[in-house]
Write an enzyme that holds these catalytic residues in place. Structure first.
Site: not given
Ligand SMILES: [Fe+2]
Length: 332
Positions: A185, A188, A238
């Site tokens: 991630d 982000k 994802h």
């Molecule tokens: Fe993610």
């Protein structure tokens, strides 16, 4: 000041141990000795060694057996091993490589060579440690504005390693995924904090912004060959097996294996923690949602082979979650 490097010398001959000690101590190393494999393993578990000098032929456990035992022990497997072999023993060297030795040194020991091999082995291990540390730092930087913090990123690495091992993948793959899944991630850092911190569901525009963390992540990680794993994971974690994921809508085996593994690890941990699913699920609840699906998660999202493994080893996920939920944010 840093402590001296600790070197454990393992040899059944008193004379050899004394020789090594006499040579290493004046060079600034803290030397420990053991005369058999069992005592060596006990000392390693107790003393946090930086390197092991390991003789091969010993009564009881051989050097190869000691090395193999180290490589399967979570706490000892990262300690570098320099194996001491007879000059002409090609077979012993091959066996040593197979057992996981890092370096070899021929008998009779050349003192200058011994010191150089020790220094090189310690240097390259320190470099690897620094690399790991930096990867974790980068992963944590992205958590600054995210609510899913704590040890989420570290747990995802550990679950992913569990699955990789269960799939029978090489140890190198397992170690890579353990480390680089923590970067999943990292993108982000580019997602506005009001989106990351929003409680409740994101609207369509916000969701589109959120989805960009995958491509941002790949962009941040870039093209270094050592980080290919992390890049593919950040970009594809994802994506869904049935083709309904993002950013590219990849399907089935078009999705890199490491990303298919991280997808399920990430979903399990998200269910245990997420602000979207309130209250957070306990272990049985998280497994139920993954197995039966709900309005957003479907079992068809996951690679069936990996999903079957997840179901089989789910109790280990629970153990890991419990062990790591309150662990310190920064690994020692
Ligand atoms: Fe993610």
């Amino acid at each position: 000041m840093n402590r001296a490097h600790r070197i454990l010398c393992v040899d059944d001959e008193d004379f050899n141990l004394e020789l090594l000690e006499t040579l290493l101590t004046p060079n600034g190393y803290e030397v420990f000795t053991a005369q058999d494999g069992k005592a060596a393993l006990a000392l390693m578990a107790d003393k946090n060694m930086d390197l092991v000098l390991l003789d091969i032929n010993m009564p009881g456990m051989s050097g190869h057996e000691v090395c193999r035992a180290m490589r399967t022990d979570g706490d000892l497997k990262h300690i570098p091993v320099v194996m001491i072999t007879s000059m002409d023993s090609r077979e012993a060297r091959l066996k040593g490589i197979e057992a996981g030795a890092d370096e070899f040194l021929a008998k009779p020991i050349d003192q200058a060579e011994l010191l150089l091999r020790i220094r090189n082995t310690l240097n390259s291990r320190e470099f690897e440690d620094a690399f790991t540390y930096l990867i974790h730092s980068l992963a944590r930087a992205a958590e600054a504005n995210d609510i899913d913090t704590g040890n989420h990123i570290m747990r995802v690495g550990e679950y992913s390693a569990l699955i990789a091992r269960e799939l029978g993948l090489p140890e190198r793959f397992t170690e890579n995924i353990r480390l680089q899944a923590t970067l999943h991630d990292v993108g982000k850092v580019h997602v506005p904090s009001h989106i990351l911190k929003k409680s409740g569901r994101l609207d369509e525009t916000e969701m589109e912004e959120m989805k960009k963390h995958t491509t941002f992540g790949a962009m941040i990680i870039g093209d270094h060959p050592h980080l290919e794993f992390g890049k593919r994971i950040a970009l594809c974690h994802h994506e869904k097996w049935d083709g309904t994921g993002y950013p590219a809508g990849l399907k089935g085996e078009q999705i890199p294996l490491e990303a298919r593994i991280v997808a399920i690890a990430d979903c399990y941990d998200a269910l245990r923690n997420s602000r979207v699913y309130k209250p957070c699920y306990d272990h049985a609840g998280a497994v139920r949602v993954l197995t039966e699906g709900d309005d957003r998660l479907k079992p068809e999202h996951f690679d069936p082979k990996i999903f079957a493994i997840f179901k089989r080893i789910a109790p280990q996920f629970e153990t890991l979650y419990e062990k790591m939920k309150d662990a310190p944010a920064r690994p020692a």
